[in-house]
Scaffold this active site. Sequence first.
Site, PDB file in Angstrom:
ATOM      1  N   HIS A 101     -25.143  30.440  80.732  1.00 17.12           N
ATOM      2  CA  HIS A 101     -25.162  31.800  80.183  1.00 17.12           C
ATOM      3  C   HIS A 101     -26.168  31.952  79.042  1.00 17.12           C
ATOM      4  O   HIS A 101     -26.411  33.070  78.585  1.00 17.12           O
ATOM      5  CB  HIS A 101     -23.750  32.231  79.762  1.00 17.12           C
ATOM      6  CG  HIS A 101     -23.221  31.595  78.520  1.00 17.12           C
ATOM      7  ND1 HIS A 101     -22.322  30.546  78.542  1.00 17.12           N
ATOM      8  CD2 HIS A 101     -23.433  31.856  77.208  1.00 17.12           C
ATOM      9  CE1 HIS A 101     -22.002  30.213  77.305  1.00 17.12           C
ATOM     10  NE2 HIS A 101     -22.668  30.981  76.477  1.00 17.12           N
ATOM     11  N   ASP A 131     -21.341  26.625  84.369  1.00 16.28           N
ATOM     12  CA  ASP A 131     -21.974  27.090  83.122  1.00 16.28           C
ATOM     13  C   ASP A 131     -22.822  25.999  82.487  1.00 16.28           C
ATOM     14  O   ASP A 131     -22.804  25.811  81.269  1.00 16.28           O
ATOM     15  CB  ASP A 131     -20.932  27.608  82.133  1.00 16.28           C
ATOM     16  CG  ASP A 131     -21.556  28.486  81.042  1.00 16.28           C
ATOM     17  OD1 ASP A 131     -22.680  28.979  81.257  1.00 16.28           O
ATOM     18  OD2 ASP A 131     -20.930  28.667  79.983  1.00 16.28           O
ATOM     19  N   SER A 207     -23.085  27.898  71.776  1.00 13.47           N
ATOM     20  CA  SER A 207     -23.105  27.628  73.214  1.00 13.47           C
ATOM     21  C   SER A 207     -24.201  26.637  73.574  1.00 13.47           C
ATOM     22  O   SER A 207     -25.361  26.831  73.212  1.00 13.47           O
ATOM     23  CB  SER A 207     -23.339  28.922  73.992  1.00 13.47           C
ATOM     24  OG  SER A 207     -22.272  29.804  73.848  1.00 13.47           O
TER      25      SER A 207
END
Length: 459
Positions: A101, A131, A207
């Site tokens: 992402h 992911d 992230s």
Amino acid sequence: MLKPFAITLIAFSTPAWADMQVPQAQSEIQMGFVPVVKAVTPAVVNIYARRVIEGRASPFADDPFFGQLFQNFGAQRPRVENSLGSGVILGGDGIVVSNYHVVGQATDIRVVLNDRREYDASVLLADEESDLAILQLQDAENLPALDLRVSDSVEVGELVLAVGNPFGVGQTVSSGIVSGLARSGTATGNTRGYFIQTDAPINPGNSGGALVDTAGRLIGINTSILSRSGGSNGIGFAIPATLVDQFVKQARAGETRFQRPWAGVSGQPVTYDMAEGLGLMRGGGVILSDMHPASPFGAAGFEPGDVILAVDGQEVNGPAEMIYRMSVAGLGTDVAVSVVKDGETRDVAVAMQRAPDQPPRATLTTGARAAVPGVTLSTINPAVIAEYDLPLTVSGVLVEDPGDIGARAGLRAGDILLGINGAAVTDSTSASAALEAATRRLALDVQRGQRRFTMRFRL
């Protein structure tokens, strides 16, 4: 939501409790995590990604008359989206892991190291479901890299550090413990899998950053949090390093999409009530409910009603954990699967293989003479079932792309054609021929999710 190639070996280290000693002197207490942070932070990078979102075209764009009258009506200009995240260097030749992402579908990726060096990067392999994405830095060499630690050796209560770039303020280190293991179904978005839970503060921008132990070894890639406010609530999730290792291996082998071993089975967790009925001492495991004829589990003698207790020596308590265990075992291996069959527990070797692409999917696009031109069709086979997450028992022809006319008629990507004008279709070639043969009327038998219906048209 927080959302090749010179061969470099990634070393897995077996944990030793001697690596995690309690500080013995005041000087050691004052130092805290300083030595670990100094060793880890050079290998954690900031990632700036940019992608262009194409605007929606005017519905009158192709009309010879209204196209000029409504030239700008309903059209949207392309827009640029920027994302900020983190990554971890796993090879001295510039192999970096981050989240899908953060870099998925990005057109420009810029990676900035802790020492302010900057590199352009390209995506080698990306997988939205896990992911994860593997990047290659351009013209990079002799870079600092982290070692990976076998995720199954991680235990609840261990001290960990989360390193990343939260909210874009700059590289930041936070500390906590491993709060839980084998968390599945807890991440949001498209992510499915198996996670390490931590209370180390993780925020937007973290992230793709590193979750490391006190020896500086990577145990996971920070990917998501549970939060109502968007900030850290002390419930964060990291993708285990053992799965990351499989991604790196496949990226170095030239794969662009992550290839999971195919189970070809469906099942559900065994609850306490179910265990009693099955004659088991306790809940746990996965009971098989359905199986594809080409399933490697079927070839090994498994049947619906069997209960899988462990894969490769590790207990499984749900389908997501079972698929994770198969994924980290890797393709081309035979894995011991513990199964309760006819009241007896035994270990059975199951081949970890790709979903067979047989019969050939024979993807084609219908021509101008077809009743619905421009529709992209594929014959459904195990590979198509796995790729599009279709029911194991489904057959027919998949609509990969309905095209402009098909979309206006009501077809959607993912629809399954079961019949055309009353005749069953089993492959893309026969479906295309039936669409070309249709003259006055057209009836399409369609399955969409759990629904089956017929679309009727006059031509």
